[in-house]
Scaffold this motif. Structure first.
Motif, PDB file in Angstrom:
ATOM      1  N   LEU A  63       0.853  -1.185   0.000  1.00 35.62           N
ATOM      2  CA  LEU A  63       0.000   0.000   0.000  1.00 35.62           C
ATOM      3  C   LEU A  63       0.888   1.234   0.000  1.00 35.62           C
ATOM      4  CD1 LEU A  63      -2.715  -0.850   2.677  1.00 35.62           C
ATOM      5  CD2 LEU A  63      -3.037  -0.682   0.212  1.00 35.62           C
ATOM      6  N   THR A  64       0.479   2.229  -0.713  1.00 34.21           N
ATOM      7  CA  THR A  64       1.209   3.488  -0.710  1.00 34.21           C
ATOM      8  C   THR A  64       0.210   4.619  -0.603  1.00 34.21           C
ATOM      9  OG1 THR A  64       2.941   4.756  -1.811  1.00 34.21           O
ATOM     10  CG2 THR A  64       1.248   3.803  -3.221  1.00 34.21           C
ATOM     11  N   GLN A  65       0.695   5.808  -0.290  1.00 32.47           N
ATOM     12  CA  GLN A  65      -0.191   6.953  -0.152  1.00 32.47           C
ATOM     13  C   GLN A  65      -0.140   7.818  -1.395  1.00 32.47           C
ATOM     14  OE1 GLN A  65       1.097   8.922   3.464  1.00 32.47           O
ATOM     15  NE2 GLN A  65      -0.561   7.957   4.591  1.00 32.47           N
ATOM     16  N   CYS A  66      -1.286   8.388  -1.733  1.00 30.79           N
ATOM     17  CA  CYS A  66      -1.372   9.329  -2.837  1.00 30.79           C
ATOM     18  C   CYS A  66      -0.541  10.557  -2.480  1.00 30.79           C
ATOM     19  CB  CYS A  66      -2.837   9.728  -3.062  1.00 30.79           C
ATOM     20  SG  CYS A  66      -3.034  11.059  -4.273  1.00 30.79           S
ATOM     21  N   PHE A  67       0.203  11.062  -3.439  1.00 26.77           N
ATOM     22  CA  PHE A  67       1.043  12.230  -3.215  1.00 26.77           C
ATOM     23  C   PHE A  67       0.223  13.515  -3.130  1.00 26.77           C
ATOM     24  CE2 PHE A  67       3.628   9.092  -5.470  1.00 26.77           C
ATOM     25  CZ  PHE A  67       4.633   8.911  -4.538  1.00 26.77           C
ATOM     26  N   GLU A  68      -1.033  13.459  -3.551  1.00 24.36           N
ATOM     27  CA  GLU A  68      -1.905  14.634  -3.515  1.00 24.36           C
ATOM     28  C   GLU A  68      -2.774  14.671  -2.254  1.00 24.36           C
ATOM     29  OE1 GLU A  68      -2.848  17.214  -6.267  1.00 24.36           O
ATOM     30  OE2 GLU A  68      -0.708  16.803  -6.283  1.00 24.36           O
ATOM     31  N   CYS A  69      -3.495  13.575  -1.983  1.00 21.79           N
ATOM     32  CA  CYS A  69      -4.480  13.590  -0.891  1.00 21.79           C
ATOM     33  C   CYS A  69      -4.106  12.675   0.272  1.00 21.79           C
ATOM     34  CB  CYS A  69      -5.863  13.222  -1.419  1.00 21.79           C
ATOM     35  SG  CYS A  69      -6.004  11.512  -1.981  1.00 21.79           S
TER      36      CYS A  69
END
Length: 169
Positions: free
Chosen positions: A49-55
């Motif tokens: 899992l990774t995080q969105c760079f925007e939200c």
């Protein structure tokens, strides 16, 4: 066209990571889009899992598909940008006062049509600047994909070796 609208349009076709027009854009679960190479290169330790760079919402990393419509629009924006660049005064041939529209693959230089047929360049391979740019962009994407695959393989091998080392201890 109003310059504010044009800037908004350009911003929507720009990757928030590299700040350039999208190259092979992928859209993740939350709806935000990024260049595939930028997204891959900014994952830390290749998590599941990774995080969105925007939200900052979590997203799955697998099965990222190219956003074809966004890719087409970004390609058109690059072509317009190239056309504006080439029509600028500094891109005019100093000898013939003609717009440079050809790319000489031997010298890797921009030429006007008269220079490309001159004795100096006559035997060289030439192509329109737009097709040269797309060809080189595609080669770069292929190389980046190959490097990404090697990085994933290296990461996997590192995990295997780390596990072996722990078992020895």
């Amino acid at each position: 066209m109003n310059s504010g609208i044009l800037q908004t349009f350009q911003r929507e076709l720009t990757c928030p990571i590299c700040m350039n027009y999208f190259i092979d854009p992928v859209t993740i679960d939350c709806g935000h889009s990024f260049c595939r190479p930028c997204f891959y290169l900014n994952w830390e330790d290749i998590p599941i899992l990774t995080q969105c760079f925007e939200c900052t919402k979590s997203t799955q990393q697998r099965n990222l598909k190219t956003n074809i419509d966004l890719k087409k629009m970004a390609s058109l924006a690059r072509k317009v940008n190239l056309w504006l660049f080439l029509s600028s005064e500094e891109q005019m041939c100093g000898t013939h006062r003609e717009t440079k529209k050809m790319f000489c693959e031997v010298d890797r230089s921009l030429l006007c049509s008269l220079c490309s047929s001159s004795q100096e360049h006559r035997d060289h391979r030439h192509c329109p600047i737009e097709s040269a740019a797309e060809e080189h962009r595609e080669k770069l994407l292929q190389k980046m994909q190959s490097l990404w695959e090697k990085a994933c393989e290296n990461h996997s091998n590192l995990n295997v070796e780390t596990t072996r080392t722990r078992h020895w201890k």
